[in-house]
Design a protein around this motif. Structure first.
Motif, PDB file in Angstrom:
ATOM      1  N   LYS B 186       0.840  -1.206   0.000  1.00 14.99           N
ATOM      2  CA  LYS B 186       0.000   0.000   0.000  1.00 14.99           C
ATOM      3  C   LYS B 186       0.869   1.249   0.000  1.00 14.99           C
ATOM      4  O   LYS B 186       0.571   2.231  -0.676  1.00 14.99           O
ATOM      5  N   GLU B 188       3.919   1.480  -1.131  1.00 12.52           N
ATOM      6  CA  GLU B 188       4.545   1.622  -2.449  1.00 12.52           C
ATOM      7  C   GLU B 188       3.584   2.269  -3.441  1.00 12.52           C
ATOM      8  O   GLU B 188       3.970   3.165  -4.197  1.00 12.52           O
ATOM      9  N   ASP B 189       2.315   1.820  -3.416  1.00 11.73           N
ATOM     10  CA  ASP B 189       1.316   2.439  -4.302  1.00 11.73           C
ATOM     11  C   ASP B 189       1.206   3.930  -4.022  1.00 11.73           C
ATOM     12  O   ASP B 189       1.139   4.754  -4.944  1.00 11.73           O
ATOM     13  N   THR B 190       1.194   4.250  -2.704  1.00 17.28           N
ATOM     14  CA  THR B 190       1.101   5.646  -2.312  1.00 17.28           C
ATOM     15  C   THR B 190       2.263   6.446  -2.900  1.00 17.28           C
ATOM     16  O   THR B 190       2.070   7.523  -3.466  1.00 17.28           O
ATOM     17  N   MET B 192       4.052   5.831  -5.533  1.00 18.22           N
ATOM     18  CA  MET B 192       3.945   6.002  -6.982  1.00 18.22           C
ATOM     19  C   MET B 192       3.030   7.184  -7.324  1.00 18.22           C
ATOM     20  O   MET B 192       3.266   7.911  -8.272  1.00 18.22           O
ATOM     21  N   ASP B 193       1.962   7.339  -6.514  1.00 16.10           N
ATOM     22  CA  ASP B 193       1.066   8.485  -6.729  1.00 16.10           C
ATOM     23  C   ASP B 193       1.742   9.796  -6.344  1.00 16.10           C
ATOM     24  O   ASP B 193       1.600  10.809  -7.028  1.00 16.10           O
ATOM     25  N   ILE B 213       9.697   0.483  -7.669  1.00 17.01           N
ATOM     26  CA  ILE B 213       9.169   1.849  -7.584  1.00 17.01           C
ATOM     27  C   ILE B 213      10.124   2.942  -8.044  1.00 17.01           C
ATOM     28  O   ILE B 213       9.686   4.033  -8.366  1.00 17.01           O
TER      29      ILE B 213
END
Lengths: 323, 252
Positions: B186, B188-190, B192-193, B213
Protein backbone atom coordinates in the motif's frame (compact mmCIF):
# COMPACT_ATOMS: atom_id res chain seq x y z
CA UNK A 1 23.99 -33.69 32.93
CA UNK A 2 21.59 -34.42 30.15
CA UNK A 3 24.24 -33.41 27.68
CA UNK A 4 26.58 -36.08 29.10
CA UNK A 5 24.01 -38.83 28.73
CA UNK A 6 23.34 -37.86 25.17
CA UNK A 7 26.94 -38.22 24.09
CA UNK A 8 27.87 -41.43 25.95
CA UNK A 9 26.55 -43.70 23.23
CA UNK A 10 29.19 -46.37 23.87
CA UNK A 11 27.43 -47.47 27.08
CA UNK A 12 24.63 -49.02 25.16
CA UNK A 13 21.24 -47.80 24.19
CA UNK A 14 19.00 -49.33 26.87
CA UNK A 15 21.30 -48.42 29.74
CA UNK A 16 21.45 -44.89 28.43
CA UNK A 17 17.69 -44.69 28.16
CA UNK A 18 17.17 -45.83 31.72
CA UNK A 19 19.63 -43.32 33.03
CA UNK A 20 18.06 -40.58 31.05
CA UNK A 21 14.59 -41.48 32.31
CA UNK A 22 15.89 -41.43 35.87
CA UNK A 23 17.50 -38.09 35.40
CA UNK A 24 14.38 -36.61 33.93
CA UNK A 25 12.27 -37.78 36.86
CA UNK A 26 14.68 -36.49 39.49
CA UNK A 27 14.31 -32.97 40.76
CA UNK A 28 17.41 -31.07 39.79
CA UNK A 29 19.20 -28.66 42.07
CA UNK A 30 18.18 -25.68 39.97
CA UNK A 31 14.52 -26.67 40.12
CA UNK A 32 14.77 -26.83 43.91
CA UNK A 33 16.35 -23.39 44.01
CA UNK A 34 13.61 -22.04 41.82
CA UNK A 35 10.96 -23.37 44.20
CA UNK A 36 12.77 -21.97 47.20
CA UNK A 37 13.12 -18.58 45.55
CA UNK A 38 9.44 -18.46 44.74
CA UNK A 39 8.41 -19.49 48.24
CA UNK A 40 10.88 -17.08 49.81
CA UNK A 41 9.66 -14.05 47.92
CA UNK A 42 6.04 -15.05 48.51
CA UNK A 43 6.74 -15.23 52.25
CA UNK A 44 8.22 -11.71 52.23
CA UNK A 45 5.25 -10.42 50.31
CA UNK A 46 2.80 -12.02 52.72
CA UNK A 47 4.63 -10.55 55.71
CA UNK A 48 4.49 -7.05 54.22
CA UNK A 49 0.82 -7.51 53.38
CA UNK A 50 0.04 -8.58 56.95
CA UNK A 51 1.83 -5.51 58.28
CA UNK A 52 0.10 -3.12 55.89
CA UNK A 53 -3.33 -4.61 56.50
CA UNK A 54 -2.61 -4.60 60.23
CA UNK A 55 -1.79 -0.89 60.16
CA UNK A 56 -4.89 -0.07 58.16
CA UNK A 57 -7.17 -2.13 60.43
CA UNK A 58 -5.58 -0.71 63.59
CA UNK A 59 -5.72 2.93 62.53
CA UNK A 60 -9.25 2.50 61.22
CA UNK A 61 -10.55 0.90 64.41
CA UNK A 62 -8.78 3.43 66.63
CA UNK A 63 -9.86 6.27 64.37
CA UNK A 64 -13.49 5.23 64.50
CA UNK A 65 -13.54 4.78 68.30
CA UNK A 66 -14.29 8.43 68.86
CA UNK A 67 -17.41 8.22 66.74
CA UNK A 68 -18.78 4.97 68.13
CA UNK A 69 -17.63 4.82 71.78
CA UNK A 70 -17.57 8.51 72.54
CA UNK A 71 -20.65 9.17 70.40
CA UNK A 72 -19.27 12.08 68.52
CA UNK A 73 -20.87 12.79 65.16
CA UNK A 74 -18.89 12.87 61.92
CA UNK A 75 -20.41 16.24 61.31
CA UNK A 76 -18.92 17.76 64.46
CA UNK A 77 -15.54 16.31 63.54
CA UNK A 78 -15.47 17.33 59.90
CA UNK A 79 -17.18 20.71 60.07
CA UNK A 80 -16.46 21.98 63.58
CA UNK A 81 -13.85 24.70 63.82
CA UNK A 82 -12.94 24.47 67.48
CA UNK A 83 -10.38 21.85 68.51
CA UNK A 84 -10.07 21.13 72.20
CA UNK A 85 -11.13 17.53 72.74
CA UNK A 86 -12.80 16.90 76.07
CA UNK A 87 -14.48 20.29 76.25
CA UNK A 88 -17.53 21.72 74.61
CA UNK A 89 -18.00 24.56 72.18
CA UNK A 90 -20.05 27.62 73.31
CA UNK A 91 -22.97 26.19 71.34
CA UNK A 92 -22.80 22.94 73.27
CA UNK A 93 -21.18 20.62 70.74
CA UNK A 94 -18.06 18.61 71.62
CA UNK A 95 -15.00 20.63 70.62
CA UNK A 96 -13.47 18.15 68.19
CA UNK A 97 -13.70 20.25 65.04
CA UNK A 98 -10.90 19.14 62.69
CA UNK A 99 -11.78 21.51 59.88
CA UNK A 100 -9.00 24.04 60.66
CA UNK A 101 -6.39 21.29 60.42
CA UNK A 102 -7.92 19.75 57.31
CA UNK A 103 -8.00 23.17 55.66
CA UNK A 104 -4.45 23.86 56.87
CA UNK A 105 -3.14 20.59 55.46
CA UNK A 106 -4.82 21.12 52.11
CA UNK A 107 -3.69 24.74 51.88
CA UNK A 108 0.01 24.05 52.52
CA UNK A 109 -0.08 21.03 50.22
CA UNK A 110 -1.77 22.73 47.30
CA UNK A 111 0.20 25.95 47.63
CA UNK A 112 3.51 24.10 47.89
CA UNK A 113 2.64 22.00 44.83
CA UNK A 114 1.58 25.09 42.89
CA UNK A 115 4.88 26.83 43.56
CA UNK A 116 7.02 23.73 43.11
CA UNK A 117 5.58 22.51 39.83
CA UNK A 118 6.86 25.25 37.50
CA UNK A 119 10.29 25.19 39.16
CA UNK A 120 10.41 21.42 38.99
CA UNK A 121 9.38 21.23 35.34
CA UNK A 122 11.84 23.96 34.40
CA UNK A 123 14.67 22.21 36.21
CA UNK A 124 13.76 18.82 34.77
CA UNK A 125 13.55 20.18 31.22
CA UNK A 126 16.97 21.77 31.62
CA UNK A 127 18.43 18.55 32.97
CA UNK A 128 17.05 16.28 30.27
CA UNK A 129 16.54 18.37 27.16
CA UNK A 130 18.63 21.51 27.21
CA UNK A 131 21.83 20.49 28.90
CA UNK A 132 21.80 16.78 29.75
CA UNK A 133 25.54 16.72 30.49
CA UNK A 134 25.53 19.57 32.98
CA UNK A 135 22.24 18.23 34.35
CA UNK A 136 23.75 14.85 35.07
CA UNK A 137 26.93 16.33 36.52
CA UNK A 138 25.63 19.10 38.79
CA UNK A 139 21.88 19.05 39.16
CA UNK A 140 21.44 15.32 39.67
CA UNK A 141 23.64 15.23 42.81
CA UNK A 142 22.01 18.42 44.08
CA UNK A 143 18.51 17.01 43.86
CA UNK A 144 19.65 13.77 45.45
CA UNK A 145 21.19 15.75 48.29
CA UNK A 146 17.99 17.71 48.77
CA UNK A 147 16.04 14.46 49.11
CA UNK A 148 18.44 13.24 51.76
CA UNK A 149 18.33 16.25 54.09
CA UNK A 150 16.35 15.27 57.23
CA UNK A 151 13.09 17.12 57.67
CA UNK A 152 14.14 18.50 61.07
CA UNK A 153 16.93 20.38 59.28
CA UNK A 154 14.44 21.86 56.84
CA UNK A 155 12.26 22.84 59.76
CA UNK A 156 15.18 24.41 61.57
CA UNK A 157 16.18 26.43 58.52
CA UNK A 158 12.57 27.45 58.12
CA UNK A 159 12.40 28.52 61.73
CA UNK A 160 15.60 30.55 61.61
CA UNK A 161 15.28 32.06 58.11
CA UNK A 162 11.80 31.81 56.64
CA UNK A 163 9.79 32.72 59.74
CA UNK A 164 11.81 35.92 60.48
CA UNK A 165 11.71 36.81 56.79
CA UNK A 166 7.93 36.51 56.64
CA UNK A 167 7.63 38.41 59.94
CA UNK A 168 9.77 41.26 58.69
CA UNK A 169 8.25 41.58 55.24
CA UNK A 170 4.59 40.78 55.81
CA UNK A 171 4.14 41.33 59.50
CA UNK A 172 2.50 39.10 62.07
CA UNK A 173 4.44 36.50 63.99
CA UNK A 174 5.89 34.94 60.85
CA UNK A 175 4.43 31.55 61.76
CA UNK A 176 1.68 30.37 59.49
CA UNK A 177 0.58 28.75 56.24
CA UNK A 178 2.98 30.84 54.16
CA UNK A 179 6.07 29.75 56.08
CA UNK A 180 4.87 26.16 55.96
CA UNK A 181 4.37 26.48 52.22
CA UNK A 182 7.90 27.79 51.68
CA UNK A 183 9.47 24.98 53.67
CA UNK A 184 7.37 22.34 51.91
CA UNK A 185 8.13 23.89 48.53
CA UNK A 186 11.83 23.18 49.01
CA UNK A 187 11.14 19.77 50.51
CA UNK A 188 8.94 18.42 47.71
CA UNK A 189 10.88 20.06 44.88
CA UNK A 190 13.46 17.25 44.56
CA UNK A 191 10.74 14.59 44.57
CA UNK A 192 8.88 16.27 41.74
CA UNK A 193 12.09 17.06 39.85
CA UNK A 194 13.49 13.55 39.92
CA UNK A 195 10.21 11.92 38.93
CA UNK A 196 9.64 14.48 36.18
CA UNK A 197 13.15 13.81 34.91
CA UNK A 198 12.32 10.10 34.73
CA UNK A 199 9.15 10.73 32.80
CA UNK A 200 10.87 13.12 30.37
CA UNK A 201 13.65 10.61 29.81
CA UNK A 202 11.11 7.93 28.99
CA UNK A 203 9.82 9.95 26.02
CA UNK A 204 11.38 8.08 23.08
CA UNK A 205 13.98 9.93 21.00
CA UNK A 206 12.06 9.24 17.82
CA UNK A 207 9.43 11.73 18.97
CA UNK A 208 12.15 14.39 19.13
CA UNK A 209 13.41 13.40 15.71
CA UNK A 210 9.97 13.35 14.13
CA UNK A 211 9.23 16.78 15.54
CA UNK A 212 12.55 18.33 14.47
CA UNK A 213 12.26 16.76 11.02
CA UNK A 214 8.91 18.51 10.62
CA UNK A 215 10.60 21.85 11.10
CA UNK A 216 10.01 22.38 14.81
CA UNK A 217 12.54 24.22 16.92
CA UNK A 218 13.96 22.56 20.01
CA UNK A 219 11.71 24.65 22.23
CA UNK A 220 8.61 23.77 20.22
CA UNK A 221 9.60 20.12 20.43
CA UNK A 222 9.95 20.31 24.21
CA UNK A 223 6.75 22.25 24.66
CA UNK A 224 4.46 20.56 22.15
CA UNK A 225 5.72 17.00 22.11
CA UNK A 226 7.95 16.06 25.03
CA UNK A 227 6.00 17.75 27.81
CA UNK A 228 2.72 16.68 26.28
CA UNK A 229 3.80 13.06 25.94
CA UNK A 230 5.20 13.11 29.48
CA UNK A 231 2.13 14.73 31.05
CA UNK A 232 0.88 11.60 32.85
CA UNK A 233 4.32 11.08 34.37
CA UNK A 234 4.54 14.72 35.41
CA UNK A 235 1.10 14.55 37.02
CA UNK A 236 2.19 11.46 38.91
CA UNK A 237 5.28 13.35 40.08
CA UNK A 238 3.13 16.22 41.34
CA UNK A 239 0.80 13.85 43.17
CA UNK A 240 3.79 12.18 44.84
CA UNK A 241 5.07 15.59 45.86
CA UNK A 242 1.65 16.47 47.26
CA UNK A 243 1.50 13.20 49.17
CA UNK A 244 4.85 14.02 50.72
CA UNK A 245 3.74 17.56 51.58
CA UNK A 246 0.48 16.31 53.07
CA UNK A 247 2.23 13.79 55.27
CA UNK A 248 5.19 15.95 56.35
CA UNK A 249 4.93 16.59 60.09
CA UNK A 250 8.03 17.85 61.79
CA UNK A 251 9.26 20.61 59.51
CA UNK A 252 5.75 21.98 59.13
CA UNK A 253 5.10 21.86 62.83
CA UNK A 254 8.19 23.96 63.46
CA UNK A 255 7.06 26.87 61.28
CA UNK A 256 3.28 26.85 61.10
CA UNK A 257 2.54 28.18 64.60
CA UNK A 258 0.39 25.30 65.85
CA UNK A 259 -2.79 27.15 66.59
CA UNK A 260 -5.84 25.03 65.89
CA UNK A 261 -7.66 27.98 64.42
CA UNK A 262 -9.28 28.42 61.09
CA UNK A 263 -6.60 30.16 58.99
CA UNK A 264 -8.02 33.50 57.89
CA UNK A 265 -4.88 34.60 56.11
CA UNK A 266 -1.59 33.07 55.09
CA UNK A 267 0.50 34.61 57.85
CA UNK A 268 -1.62 33.86 60.89
CA UNK A 269 -0.64 30.83 63.01
CA UNK A 270 -2.41 27.71 61.85
CA UNK A 271 -1.99 23.95 62.06
CA UNK A 272 -2.14 20.85 59.90
CA UNK A 273 -3.36 17.35 60.66
CA UNK A 274 0.20 16.18 61.11
CA UNK A 275 1.36 19.10 63.25
CA UNK A 276 -1.53 18.59 65.69
CA UNK A 277 -0.73 14.88 65.84
CA UNK A 278 2.97 15.34 66.60
CA UNK A 279 2.27 18.12 69.07
CA UNK A 280 -0.46 16.23 70.90
CA UNK A 281 0.42 12.58 70.89
CA UNK A 282 2.73 12.73 73.90
CA UNK A 283 0.22 14.55 76.03
CA UNK A 284 -2.80 12.29 75.92
CA UNK A 285 -3.77 9.15 77.76
CA UNK A 286 -4.49 6.02 75.74
CA UNK A 287 -8.26 5.42 75.64
CA UNK A 288 -9.23 8.96 76.53
CA UNK A 289 -11.29 11.11 74.22
CA UNK A 290 -8.26 13.33 73.60
CA UNK A 291 -6.31 10.31 72.40
CA UNK A 292 -9.19 8.95 70.30
CA UNK A 293 -9.55 12.32 68.63
CA UNK A 294 -5.92 12.20 67.52
CA UNK A 295 -6.49 8.73 66.06
CA UNK A 296 -9.35 10.15 64.06
CA UNK A 297 -6.92 12.70 62.61
CA UNK A 298 -4.55 9.84 61.79
CA UNK A 299 -7.36 8.06 60.00
CA UNK A 300 -8.00 11.14 57.87
CA UNK A 301 -4.28 11.18 56.97
CA UNK A 302 -4.36 7.51 56.08
CA UNK A 303 -7.42 7.97 53.89
CA UNK A 304 -5.73 10.87 52.13
CA UNK A 305 -2.61 8.87 51.39
CA UNK A 306 -4.78 6.03 50.07
CA UNK A 307 -6.49 8.61 47.88
CA UNK A 308 -3.13 9.89 46.59
CA UNK A 309 -1.93 6.41 45.69
CA UNK A 310 -5.21 5.61 43.95
CA UNK A 311 -4.80 8.83 42.02
CA UNK A 312 -1.30 7.79 40.95
CA UNK A 313 -2.59 4.42 39.74
CA UNK A 314 -5.42 6.07 37.89
CA UNK A 315 -3.10 8.53 36.12
CA UNK A 316 -0.64 5.75 35.34
CA UNK A 317 -3.28 3.62 33.70
CA UNK A 318 -4.83 6.44 31.72
CA UNK A 319 -1.53 7.75 30.51
CA UNK A 320 0.55 4.74 29.52
CA UNK A 321 1.82 5.23 25.99
CA UNK A 322 3.74 2.99 23.66
CA UNK A 323 7.48 3.40 23.75
CA UNK B 1 18.94 15.98 -18.01
CA UNK B 2 16.55 18.29 -16.23
CA UNK B 3 17.72 20.66 -13.55
CA UNK B 4 18.26 18.60 -10.36
CA UNK B 5 16.26 19.65 -7.31
CA UNK B 6 18.87 18.44 -4.90
CA UNK B 7 22.49 17.66 -5.57
CA UNK B 8 25.52 16.97 -3.46
CA UNK B 9 29.13 17.52 -4.33
CA UNK B 10 32.08 16.03 -2.55
CA UNK B 11 29.99 15.41 0.56
CA UNK B 12 32.09 13.91 3.33
CA UNK B 13 31.00 13.01 6.83
CA UNK B 14 32.99 11.99 9.88
CA UNK B 15 31.66 10.46 13.07
CA UNK B 16 34.50 11.65 15.30
CA UNK B 17 37.55 10.22 13.47
CA UNK B 18 35.64 7.63 11.48
CA UNK B 19 34.99 8.65 7.90
CA UNK B 20 31.48 7.48 7.03
CA UNK B 21 30.96 9.21 3.69
CA UNK B 22 33.76 9.54 1.12
CA UNK B 23 32.88 12.42 -1.16
CA UNK B 24 29.40 11.71 -2.45
CA UNK B 25 28.33 13.35 -5.71
CA UNK B 26 24.71 12.68 -6.50
CA UNK B 27 21.92 14.65 -8.16
CA UNK B 28 18.25 13.94 -7.80
CA UNK B 29 15.69 15.05 -10.34
CA UNK B 30 12.31 16.49 -9.74
CA UNK B 31 9.26 14.19 -9.57
CA UNK B 32 11.29 11.04 -9.52
CA UNK B 33 11.75 8.32 -7.00
CA UNK B 34 15.41 7.62 -6.33
CA UNK B 35 16.39 4.57 -4.34
CA UNK B 36 19.52 4.23 -2.24
CA UNK B 37 20.58 0.63 -1.78
CA UNK B 38 23.56 -1.11 -0.25
CA UNK B 39 24.56 -3.35 2.62
CA UNK B 40 24.04 -2.30 6.25
CA UNK B 41 26.48 0.32 7.46
CA UNK B 42 27.35 1.50 3.95
CA UNK B 43 26.33 5.07 4.71
CA UNK B 44 23.09 5.33 2.77
CA UNK B 45 20.99 6.36 5.80
CA UNK B 46 23.74 8.70 6.93
CA UNK B 47 23.73 10.27 3.48
CA UNK B 48 19.96 10.60 3.54
CA UNK B 49 20.10 12.35 6.90
CA UNK B 50 22.60 14.85 5.50
CA UNK B 51 19.93 16.08 3.09
CA UNK B 52 17.77 17.63 5.84
CA UNK B 53 20.64 18.13 8.28
CA UNK B 54 19.33 15.61 10.80
CA UNK B 55 22.94 14.58 11.42
CA UNK B 56 23.46 17.94 13.10
CA UNK B 57 21.76 16.43 16.13
CA UNK B 58 24.48 13.83 16.65
CA UNK B 59 27.49 14.83 18.71
CA UNK B 60 30.89 14.73 17.05
CA UNK B 61 29.72 14.77 13.44
CA UNK B 62 31.73 16.80 10.93
CA UNK B 63 30.37 17.40 7.46
CA UNK B 64 32.22 18.95 4.52
CA UNK B 65 31.18 19.51 0.92
CA UNK B 66 27.96 21.02 -0.35
CA UNK B 67 24.36 19.99 -0.67
CA UNK B 68 22.43 22.19 -3.08
CA UNK B 69 18.67 22.40 -2.73
CA UNK B 70 17.26 24.47 -5.60
CA UNK B 71 20.88 25.66 -6.09
CA UNK B 72 21.20 26.95 -2.50
CA UNK B 73 23.76 25.32 -0.24
CA UNK B 74 21.90 24.02 2.79
CA UNK B 75 25.12 23.83 4.79
CA UNK B 76 25.74 27.55 4.51
CA UNK B 77 25.56 29.22 7.92
CA UNK B 78 22.64 31.32 6.72
CA UNK B 79 20.39 28.31 6.23
CA UNK B 80 17.14 28.45 8.16
CA UNK B 81 16.87 24.90 9.54
CA UNK B 82 13.17 25.23 10.20
CA UNK B 83 12.45 26.18 6.58
CA UNK B 84 14.83 23.53 5.26
CA UNK B 85 13.10 20.77 7.17
CA UNK B 86 9.72 21.96 5.97
CA UNK B 87 10.99 21.80 2.39
CA UNK B 88 12.71 18.45 2.90
CA UNK B 89 10.42 16.18 4.88
CA UNK B 90 11.43 12.86 6.36
CA UNK B 91 9.71 9.55 7.03
CA UNK B 92 11.49 7.23 9.43
CA UNK B 93 11.99 3.48 9.55
CA UNK B 94 9.77 2.94 12.57
CA UNK B 95 6.31 4.46 12.28
CA UNK B 96 6.62 7.27 14.84
CA UNK B 97 3.35 9.13 15.16
CA UNK B 98 3.13 11.29 18.26
CA UNK B 99 0.91 9.82 20.98
CA UNK B 100 -1.79 12.32 20.05
CA UNK B 101 -4.85 12.14 17.84
CA UNK B 102 -4.49 11.59 14.10
CA UNK B 103 -5.70 15.14 13.57
CA UNK B 104 -3.08 16.61 15.91
CA UNK B 105 -0.38 14.53 14.26
CA UNK B 106 -1.16 15.71 10.75
CA UNK B 107 -1.58 19.35 11.76
CA UNK B 108 1.56 19.42 13.93
CA UNK B 109 3.85 20.88 11.26
CA UNK B 110 1.33 23.56 10.37
CA UNK B 111 0.51 24.50 13.93
CA UNK B 112 4.14 24.99 14.89
CA UNK B 113 4.50 27.38 11.98
CA UNK B 114 1.55 29.32 13.30
CA UNK B 115 -1.46 28.22 11.27
CA UNK B 116 -4.57 28.46 13.44
CA UNK B 117 -7.44 28.63 10.95
CA UNK B 118 -9.57 25.58 11.72
CA UNK B 119 -11.21 25.24 8.32
CA UNK B 120 -7.88 25.52 6.55
CA UNK B 121 -6.37 22.91 8.88
CA UNK B 122 -9.32 20.60 8.26
CA UNK B 123 -8.75 20.88 4.51
CA UNK B 124 -5.07 20.09 4.81
CA UNK B 125 -5.78 17.09 7.06
CA UNK B 126 -8.17 15.61 4.54
CA UNK B 127 -5.94 16.34 1.56
CA UNK B 128 -2.80 14.95 3.21
CA UNK B 129 -4.49 11.82 4.49
CA UNK B 130 -6.03 11.23 1.07
CA UNK B 131 -2.66 11.63 -0.62
CA UNK B 132 -1.17 9.17 1.85
CA UNK B 133 -4.03 6.78 0.97
CA UNK B 134 -5.14 6.37 4.56
CA UNK B 135 -8.11 8.77 4.63
CA UNK B 136 -10.77 6.07 4.22
CA UNK B 137 -9.32 4.09 7.10
CA UNK B 138 -9.07 6.94 9.60
CA UNK B 139 -11.70 9.49 8.55
CA UNK B 140 -14.20 8.30 11.18
CA UNK B 141 -11.59 8.24 13.94
CA UNK B 142 -9.63 11.42 13.35
CA UNK B 143 -9.64 12.22 17.04
CA UNK B 144 -8.46 8.79 18.18
CA UNK B 145 -4.90 8.34 19.35
CA UNK B 146 -2.73 7.65 16.31
CA UNK B 147 -1.08 4.80 18.19
CA UNK B 148 -4.33 2.86 18.18
CA UNK B 149 -3.96 2.17 14.43
CA UNK B 150 -1.97 -0.63 12.79
CA UNK B 151 1.71 -0.21 11.93
CA UNK B 152 1.01 0.29 8.23
CA UNK B 153 -1.69 2.85 8.95
CA UNK B 154 0.62 4.62 11.40
CA UNK B 155 3.32 4.86 8.76
CA UNK B 156 0.87 6.35 6.26
CA UNK B 157 -0.28 8.80 8.95
CA UNK B 158 3.38 9.75 9.31
CA UNK B 159 3.61 10.25 5.55
CA UNK B 160 0.48 12.43 5.70
CA UNK B 161 2.07 14.39 8.54
CA UNK B 162 5.04 15.16 6.29
CA UNK B 163 2.84 15.95 3.28
CA UNK B 164 0.85 18.46 5.33
CA UNK B 165 3.83 20.84 5.46
CA UNK B 166 3.97 20.63 1.62
CA UNK B 167 7.65 19.74 1.21
CA UNK B 168 9.28 19.57 -2.19
CA UNK B 169 11.48 16.59 -1.33
CA UNK B 170 10.53 13.63 0.88
CA UNK B 171 13.29 11.51 2.38
CA UNK B 172 12.34 8.01 3.43
CA UNK B 173 14.57 5.85 5.58
CA UNK B 174 13.44 2.25 5.02
CA UNK B 175 9.81 3.23 5.47
CA UNK B 176 8.43 -0.27 4.97
CA UNK B 177 11.01 -2.44 6.70
CA UNK B 178 8.95 -2.64 9.89
CA UNK B 179 5.75 -3.48 8.03
CA UNK B 180 4.08 -6.58 6.64
CA UNK B 181 4.00 -7.13 2.83
CA UNK B 182 0.42 -5.91 2.38
CA UNK B 183 1.04 -2.65 4.23
CA UNK B 184 4.30 -2.26 2.32
CA UNK B 185 2.50 -2.70 -0.99
CA UNK B 186 0.00 0.00 0.00
CA UNK B 187 2.82 2.38 0.85
CA UNK B 188 4.54 1.62 -2.45
CA UNK B 189 1.32 2.44 -4.30
CA UNK B 190 1.10 5.65 -2.31
CA UNK B 191 4.64 6.59 -3.31
CA UNK B 192 3.94 6.00 -6.98
CA UNK B 193 1.07 8.49 -6.73
CA UNK B 194 3.07 10.99 -4.70
CA UNK B 195 5.82 11.14 -7.28
CA UNK B 196 3.59 13.32 -9.49
CA UNK B 197 3.92 16.16 -7.00
CA UNK B 198 6.97 15.37 -4.91
CA UNK B 199 10.53 14.22 -5.29
CA UNK B 200 11.20 11.13 -3.24
CA UNK B 201 14.50 9.71 -2.09
CA UNK B 202 14.13 6.34 -0.41
CA UNK B 203 16.61 4.13 1.40
CA UNK B 204 15.64 0.51 1.14
CA UNK B 205 17.05 -2.91 1.91
CA UNK B 206 14.43 -4.47 -0.27
CA UNK B 207 15.91 -4.73 -3.77
CA UNK B 208 12.59 -5.74 -5.32
CA UNK B 209 11.08 -2.63 -3.82
CA UNK B 210 13.81 -0.49 -5.32
CA UNK B 211 13.31 -2.08 -8.74
CA UNK B 212 9.52 -1.78 -8.55
CA UNK B 213 9.17 1.85 -7.58
CA UNK B 214 12.33 3.80 -8.31
CA UNK B 215 13.38 5.67 -11.43
CA UNK B 216 17.04 5.81 -10.50
CA UNK B 217 19.06 3.79 -8.05
CA UNK B 218 22.31 4.54 -6.26
CA UNK B 219 24.36 1.66 -4.92
CA UNK B 220 26.41 2.50 -1.82
CA UNK B 221 29.37 0.53 -0.49
CA UNK B 222 31.56 1.54 2.44
CA UNK B 223 30.67 5.19 2.26
CA UNK B 224 31.08 5.50 -1.51
CA UNK B 225 28.65 5.47 -4.39
CA UNK B 226 29.60 2.52 -6.56
CA UNK B 227 27.06 3.13 -9.23
CA UNK B 228 24.19 5.54 -9.89
CA UNK B 229 22.02 4.59 -12.83
CA UNK B 230 18.55 4.29 -14.24
CA UNK B 231 16.92 1.56 -12.17
CA UNK B 232 16.09 -0.62 -15.18
CA UNK B 233 19.72 -0.58 -16.28
CA UNK B 234 20.99 -1.08 -12.76
CA UNK B 235 19.01 -4.25 -12.26
CA UNK B 236 19.48 -5.73 -15.73
CA UNK B 237 22.84 -4.61 -16.97
CA UNK B 238 24.96 -2.90 -14.32
CA UNK B 239 28.34 -1.47 -15.25
CA UNK B 240 30.07 -2.53 -12.11
CA UNK B 241 30.88 -6.08 -10.99
CA UNK B 242 30.13 -5.28 -7.33
CA UNK B 243 26.75 -3.87 -8.27
CA UNK B 244 25.96 -6.95 -10.29
CA UNK B 245 26.90 -9.19 -7.40
CA UNK B 246 24.78 -7.18 -5.00
CA UNK B 247 21.64 -6.85 -7.09
CA UNK B 248 21.77 -10.51 -8.06
CA UNK B 249 21.99 -11.46 -4.40
CA UNK B 250 25.49 -12.94 -4.44
CA UNK B 251 26.41 -10.94 -1.35
CA UNK B 252 25.02 -8.35 1.05
Amino acid sequence: MIGKAKYSKDRGFSMDNQKLAKQLMKKSKTARYERMGKLGSLAMLLLIMVIVIGIIVFVTSKGLTMFFSDHISFKDFLTGTLWNPGTKTPSGHPAVGALPMIVGSFLVTILAALISTPFAIGTAVYMTEISPKRGAKILQPVTELLVGIPSVVYGFIGLSLVVPFVRNTLGGSGFGILSGTFVLFVMILPTIVSMTVDSLKSVPTFYHQASLALGATQWQTIWKVVLRAATPGILTAIVFGMARAFGEALAVQMVIGNASLMPHNLISPASTLTSVLTAGMGNTVMGSLQNDALWSLALVLLLMSLFFSLLVHFIGRRGSFKK
Amino acid sequence: MAEPIISTSNLELYYGKFKALHGINLSFEKNQISALIGPSGCGKSTFLRCLNRMNDLIDGVTITGTVLLNSKNIYSPKTNLVELRKKVGMVFQQPNPFPFSVYDNVTYGLKISGMRDKSQLDQVVEKSLRQAAVWDEVKDNLYDNALSFSGGQQQRICIARVLATSPSVILMDEPTSALDPISSAKIEDTLMDLKKEYTIIIVTHNLQQASRISDKTAFFMQGKVVEYEQTTKMFTNPENKQTEDYVSGRFG
